[in-house]
Structures are given as C-alpha cells and as structure tokens.
Design an enzyme around this catalytic site. Structure first.
Site, PDB file in Angstrom:
ATOM      1  N   ASP A  12       0.870  -1.163   0.000  1.00 51.81           N
ATOM      2  CA  ASP A  12       0.000   0.000   0.000  1.00 51.81           C
ATOM      3  C   ASP A  12       0.923   1.234   0.000  1.00 51.81           C
ATOM      4  O   ASP A  12       2.105   1.116   0.343  1.00 51.81           O
ATOM      5  CB  ASP A  12      -0.856  -0.054   1.273  1.00 51.81           C
ATOM      6  CG  ASP A  12      -1.629   1.209   1.503  1.00 51.81           C
ATOM      7  OD1 ASP A  12      -2.391   1.591   0.613  1.00 51.81           O
ATOM      8  OD2 ASP A  12      -1.456   1.833   2.574  1.00 51.81           O
ATOM      9  N   ASP A  24      -0.047   5.173   0.834  1.00 50.93           N
ATOM     10  CA  ASP A  24      -0.285   6.129   1.935  1.00 50.93           C
ATOM     11  C   ASP A  24      -0.283   5.393   3.271  1.00 50.93           C
ATOM     12  O   ASP A  24      -1.116   4.514   3.505  1.00 50.93           O
ATOM     13  CB  ASP A  24      -1.667   6.797   1.774  1.00 50.93           C
ATOM     14  CG  ASP A  24      -1.768   7.647   0.525  1.00 50.93           C
ATOM     15  OD1 ASP A  24      -0.770   8.274   0.160  1.00 50.93           O
ATOM     16  OD2 ASP A  24      -2.849   7.682  -0.074  1.00 50.93           O
ATOM     17  N   ARG A  52      -5.400   8.221  -6.479  1.00 51.75           N
ATOM     18  CA  ARG A  52      -5.195   8.720  -7.841  1.00 51.75           C
ATOM     19  C   ARG A  52      -3.945   9.582  -7.917  1.00 51.75           C
ATOM     20  O   ARG A  52      -3.491   9.939  -8.997  1.00 51.75           O
ATOM     21  CB  ARG A  52      -6.413   9.550  -8.287  1.00 51.75           C
ATOM     22  CG  ARG A  52      -7.658   8.702  -8.500  1.00 51.75           C
ATOM     23  CD  ARG A  52      -8.861   9.580  -8.818  1.00 51.75           C
ATOM     24  NE  ARG A  52     -10.041   8.768  -9.032  1.00 51.75           N
ATOM     25  CZ  ARG A  52     -10.449   8.346 -10.229  1.00 51.75           C
ATOM     26  NH1 ARG A  52      -9.780   8.685 -11.308  1.00 51.75           N
ATOM     27  NH2 ARG A  52     -11.524   7.604 -10.353  1.00 51.75           N
ATOM     28  N   ASN A  53      -3.407   9.945  -6.763  1.00 52.95           N
ATOM     29  CA  ASN A  53      -2.178  10.753  -6.731  1.00 52.95           C
ATOM     30  C   ASN A  53      -0.916   9.893  -6.672  1.00 52.95           C
ATOM     31  O   ASN A  53       0.186  10.434  -6.496  1.00 52.95           O
ATOM     32  CB  ASN A  53      -2.208  11.693  -5.520  1.00 52.95           C
ATOM     33  CG  ASN A  53      -3.244  12.799  -5.682  1.00 52.95           C
ATOM     34  OD1 ASN A  53      -3.130  13.634  -6.575  1.00 52.95           O
ATOM     35  ND2 ASN A  53      -4.274  12.790  -4.858  1.00 52.95           N
ATOM     36  N   ASP A  63      -1.802  -0.506   5.944  1.00 52.62           N
ATOM     37  CA  ASP A  63      -2.025   0.186   7.218  1.00 52.62           C
ATOM     38  C   ASP A  63      -3.519   0.377   7.479  1.00 52.62           C
ATOM     39  O   ASP A  63      -3.882   0.964   8.496  1.00 52.62           O
ATOM     40  CB  ASP A  63      -1.349   1.569   7.213  1.00 52.62           C
ATOM     41  CG  ASP A  63      -2.076   2.557   6.315  1.00 52.62           C
ATOM     42  OD1 ASP A  63      -2.440   2.171   5.186  1.00 52.62           O
ATOM     43  OD2 ASP A  63      -2.295   3.702   6.735  1.00 52.62           O
TER      44      ASP A  63
HETATM   45  P1  B16 Z   1      -6.637  10.219  -3.538  1.00 51.28           P
HETATM   46  P2  B16 Z   1      -3.718   4.020  -0.046  1.00 51.28           P
HETATM   47  C1  B16 Z   1      -5.663   5.859  -0.102  1.00 51.28           C
HETATM   48  O1  B16 Z   1      -4.346   5.471  -0.384  1.00 51.28           O
HETATM   49  C2  B16 Z   1      -5.731   6.608   1.214  1.00 51.28           C
HETATM   50  O2  B16 Z   1      -5.447   5.724   2.292  1.00 51.28           O
HETATM   51  C3  B16 Z   1      -7.103   7.178   1.406  1.00 51.28           C
HETATM   52  O3  B16 Z   1      -7.153   7.919   2.603  1.00 51.28           O
HETATM   53  C4  B16 Z   1      -7.458   8.079   0.205  1.00 51.28           C
HETATM   54  O4  B16 Z   1      -8.772   8.584   0.333  1.00 51.28           O
HETATM   55  C5  B16 Z   1      -7.341   7.248  -1.073  1.00 51.28           C
HETATM   56  O5  B16 Z   1      -6.022   6.726  -1.174  1.00 51.28           O
HETATM   57  C6  B16 Z   1      -7.626   8.083  -2.310  1.00 51.28           C
HETATM   58  O6  B16 Z   1      -6.618   9.037  -2.433  1.00 51.28           O
HETATM   59  O7  B16 Z   1      -7.602  11.241  -3.062  1.00 51.28           O
HETATM   60  O8  B16 Z   1      -5.194  10.672  -3.534  1.00 51.28           O
HETATM   61  O9  B16 Z   1      -7.045   9.588  -4.846  1.00 51.28           O
HETATM   62  O10 B16 Z   1      -3.659   3.955   1.447  1.00 51.28           O
HETATM   63  O11 B16 Z   1      -4.613   2.995  -0.692  1.00 51.28           O
HETATM   64  O12 B16 Z   1      -2.339   4.094  -0.678  1.00 51.28           O
HETATM   65 MG    MG Z   2      -2.831   3.199   3.309  1.00 57.57          MG
END
Ligand code: B16
Ligand code: MG
Length: 214
Positions: A9, A11, A117-118, A170
């Site tokens: 993962d 984030d 998406r980032n 996490d």
């Molecule tokens: P974005 P992961 C997730 O990333 C985050 O844990 C979650 O909090 C977030 O809303 C989701 O990505 C979407 O992120 O707004 O950047 O597209 O933990 O799956 O790496």
């Molecule tokens: Mg995460």
C-alpha cells in the site's frame, strides 16, 4: 504457500501521506462546519476520495448536491496536493528502503497497490517511480478497498497468482481487500492490531523479511 511478490500500500506504508489526507479533510470539515476528528479519519484509510467524502458528510448539518460534493472533493485534493509539494525522498518511512532491497535480493517481485489517484505524483516526489515491478492505483480501478480489485490488478500485472502474493497495509479496509484477494495480509501502523491480519508489526522497520516471505 510461497510468496513470489509483495504488494505495498502507499499512503501510510511507504510514506506518511495519510497525515496529509487527514489535514486536508480537516480543513474542508472546518470550512463547512462539519464535525470531524482523527477517530473518524481512521475510517477513511484505503477508501477512495468520494467514499471518504460520503463518510465525512454523515456528520454534516445539511445535505449536499452531487455537484457540491464534486466541488468539495476537488477542493480537498487541491489542499492535499499543496501538502504533497513538500514531499521529498526523506519522507519515505523508516525501514522501507531496507525492506525493498531485502525482498529484491531474494528475487521476489514488488508492486504498489494504492487507492490513490495521486500515486504517480507521490512516487515521483519520493524518488520511487521506478522502484517497483508494477503499479496498480486509483486511476486504474472501479472499486476501492475493501474491494480486492487493486491487489488483483497488481498481481495480474506481475503475472503472479494471488495466493503467492503478500500485501502490506495500514488500513483495515486494505487488510480486508487482501484477504478477499486470497493473499497474505500484513498489517502495519494503524492495522498493526487488526485481528484478521496474518502478520502484524507496528511499522515496516519491525517486519522480518523472512517471516513475511515464508
Ligand atoms: P486520492 P492508499 C488511499 O491510499 C488513502 O489511504 C485514502 O485515505 C485516500 O482517500 C485514497 O487513497 C484516495 O486518495 O484522493 O489521492 O485519490 O492507502 O490505498 O495508498
Ligand atoms: Mg494506506
């Protein structure tokens, strides 16, 4: 089952952008007069942007139209991306680089499986854009965690069967997604106490690579 690939993962596992997500959502909640705190924020881990917004809006004093919701999600992402501008390779969490090197030394493949998406921006900023054998992220899936889609996509890109993959997560939603994908689930950080995880550690730095792959 032998592990031939480890899917990470992003984030909260590779980098602590989970804190930036929290800060950006807190700003939106404050501006809108919606009650929000770190306890509610825990439910957003691994969940997509729009689904996160729906969870936050459950506490809202009024209802929001679909257009307003899209506007809020866009605004949150702008705040979040401003915070991402600060990211450098120094923000990679402790133990990550050593773990990646140890996995590669054992000829085991690595991938990213993130709802975000980032993901491309983040990997670029921390200097890990070319560090993984495959990347599956929020731009390529229709259903976010706890759906197993992102991890199954990562396994498919690697050409490895799901039962030969381990996932490091996490988020409780991510542990559920890994289990539904038929993969070994490893909980770290907020998922360190997740009872369903096969292996648990407070952080990547505390994980034993041989136990992870055994
Ligand atoms: P974005 P992961 C997730 O990333 C985050 O844990 C979650 O909090 C977030 O809303 C989701 O990505 C979407 O992120 O707004 O950047 O597209 O933990 O799956 O790496
Ligand atoms: Mg995460």
């Amino acid at each position: 089952m032998t592990i031939h690939a480890v899917i990470f993962d992003l984030d909260g596992v590779i980098v602590s952008t989970d804190e930036y997500h929290y800060q950006a959502w807190q700003q939106i909640a404050d501006e809108e007069g919606i009650s929000f705190d770190r306890r509610i924020n825990e439910r957003l881990r691994g969940v997509s942007r729009m689904e996160s917004l729906e969870i936050i809006l459950r506490q809202a004093p009024r209802s929001y139209s679909e257009t307003e919701k899209l506007g809020l999600a866009h605004r949150k992402n702008e705040y979040y991306r401003q915070l991402l501008n600060r990211l450098t390779p120094g923000d990679i969490l402790p133990g990550v680089m050593a773990m990646l090197a140890a996995i590669k030394r054992r000829q085991v493949k690595t991938a990213i499986g993130s709802s975000s998406r980032n993901t491309p921006t983040i990997l670029e900023k921390i200097g890990l854009a070319d560090a993984f054998d495959a990347i599956a992220d929020g731009n390529q899936i229709a259903r976010s965690k706890p759906d197993p889609e992102v991890f199954l996509l990562a396994a498919d890109k690697l050409g490895i069967s799901p039962e030969n993959c381990a996932v490091v997560e996490d988020a409780e939603a991510g542990i559920e997604a890994a289990l539904r994908a038929g993969m070994r689930a490893v909980g770290v950080g907020s998922a360190a106490h997740c009872p369903q995880a096969h292996i648990r550690a407070s952080a990547i730095a505390d994980l034993d690579v041989d136990e992870l792959l055994a």
